[in-house]
Design a protein around this motif. Sequence first.
Motif, PDB file in Angstrom:
ATOM      1  N   GLU A  33       1.792  10.292 -12.309  1.00 44.88           N
ATOM      2  CA  GLU A  33       2.491   9.021 -12.175  1.00 44.88           C
ATOM      3  C   GLU A  33       1.740   8.191 -11.145  1.00 44.88           C
ATOM      4  OE1 GLU A  33       5.446   6.645 -13.550  1.00 44.88           O
ATOM      5  OE2 GLU A  33       5.445   8.761 -14.047  1.00 44.88           O
ATOM      6  N   GLY A  34       1.066   7.146 -11.618  1.00 44.25           N
ATOM      7  CA  GLY A  34       0.302   6.297 -10.707  1.00 44.25           C
ATOM      8  C   GLY A  34      -0.778   7.105 -10.013  1.00 44.25           C
ATOM      9  N   ARG A  36      -0.352   9.680  -8.114  1.00 43.47           N
ATOM     10  CA  ARG A  36       0.090  11.033  -7.758  1.00 43.47           C
ATOM     11  C   ARG A  36       0.159  11.926  -8.977  1.00 43.47           C
ATOM     12  NH1 ARG A  36       5.282  10.134  -4.067  1.00 43.47           N
ATOM     13  NH2 ARG A  36       4.273   9.115  -2.337  1.00 43.47           N
ATOM     14  N   SER A  54      -5.300   9.164  -5.980  1.00 45.34           N
ATOM     15  CA  SER A  54      -5.747   7.786  -5.767  1.00 45.34           C
ATOM     16  C   SER A  54      -7.248   7.688  -5.501  1.00 45.34           C
ATOM     17  CB  SER A  54      -4.959   7.134  -4.638  1.00 45.34           C
ATOM     18  OG  SER A  54      -5.202   7.799  -3.413  1.00 45.34           O
ATOM     19  N   THR A  76       9.743  11.700 -13.404  1.00 46.45           N
ATOM     20  CA  THR A  76       9.893  10.934 -12.176  1.00 46.45           C
ATOM     21  C   THR A  76      11.196  10.141 -12.220  1.00 46.45           C
ATOM     22  OG1 THR A  76       8.492   9.218 -13.135  1.00 46.45           O
ATOM     23  CG2 THR A  76       7.452  10.724 -11.597  1.00 46.45           C
ATOM     24  N   ASP A  78      11.988   8.053  -9.225  1.00 43.36           N
ATOM     25  CA  ASP A  78      11.425   6.877  -8.567  1.00 43.36           C
ATOM     26  C   ASP A  78      10.205   7.349  -7.787  1.00 43.36           C
ATOM     27  OD1 ASP A  78      12.344   7.984  -6.129  1.00 43.36           O
ATOM     28  OD2 ASP A  78      14.097   6.666  -6.029  1.00 43.36           O
ATOM     29  N   GLU A  79       9.634   6.489  -6.966  1.00 42.98           N
ATOM     30  CA  GLU A  79       8.390   6.866  -6.276  1.00 42.98           C
ATOM     31  C   GLU A  79       8.567   7.999  -5.274  1.00 42.98           C
ATOM     32  OE1 GLU A  79       8.245   3.617  -2.658  1.00 42.98           O
ATOM     33  OE2 GLU A  79       7.217   3.148  -4.523  1.00 42.98           O
ATOM     34  N   ASN A  80       9.814   8.310  -4.895  1.00 47.84           N
ATOM     35  CA  ASN A  80      10.068   9.360  -3.917  1.00 47.84           C
ATOM     36  C   ASN A  80      10.848  10.551  -4.444  1.00 47.84           C
ATOM     37  OD1 ASN A  80       8.786   8.050  -1.705  1.00 47.84           O
ATOM     38  ND2 ASN A  80      10.549   6.699  -1.554  1.00 47.84           N
ATOM     39  N   THR A 106       9.641  12.102  -0.504  1.00 45.81           N
ATOM     40  CA  THR A 106       9.466  11.024   0.474  1.00 45.81           C
ATOM     41  C   THR A 106       8.369  11.395   1.468  1.00 45.81           C
ATOM     42  OG1 THR A 106      11.802  10.455   0.234  1.00 45.81           O
ATOM     43  CG2 THR A 106      10.654   9.576   2.161  1.00 45.81           C
TER      44      THR A 106
END
Length: 175
Positions: A33-34, A36, A54, A76, A78-80, A106
């Motif tokens: 995801e992105g 990560r 990244s 996923t 959310d991002e955390n 997080t």
Amino acid sequence: NVNAVYILSESMHRLGAVENIARGEQIKSVRFEGGRGYVVTFRNTDPLFVIDLSKVRAPQILGKLKIPGYSTYLNTYDENHVIGFGYDGTEWGTNGKLKLALFDITDVTAPKEKFVEVIDSRTSELLTNHKSLLFSKEKDLIAFSSGNYKTSKVGKVYTIDLETGFTLRGEIKHA
């Protein structure tokens, strides 16, 4: 048994790698995801690895979490936060019961299993088919089947709340 994550160019040339992940264990699920990646391996416990993708020429493991059982599917939230679905277990292996988990990423160096729901069923279509998951972040809703096509199926519907975890909203029984 050696595990690795490779980053390839469009022409399939290797750009970067994280190698020797959990030697002697087997990869059970992966989610990218992105920037990560999340990898779950298993021998007797479930390490969840958080990988920084990244820097494509220098990916690295940021953190890991060891817990009993293992996830066969990651989604996923959310991002955390990441939702894991798989098998519950003990330090000696799985106990065969289904498990729904919410992981808090997080702090990527120290992921946590924030909430767990153990389901008294031994199988679900979701263990091998990610398309059998209904997930709506807008409604904080997750639904999936338990049981298999040879036995009676039960659809489980849960709400997800980052403060209180999973709440069973209802079941849909199929003959």
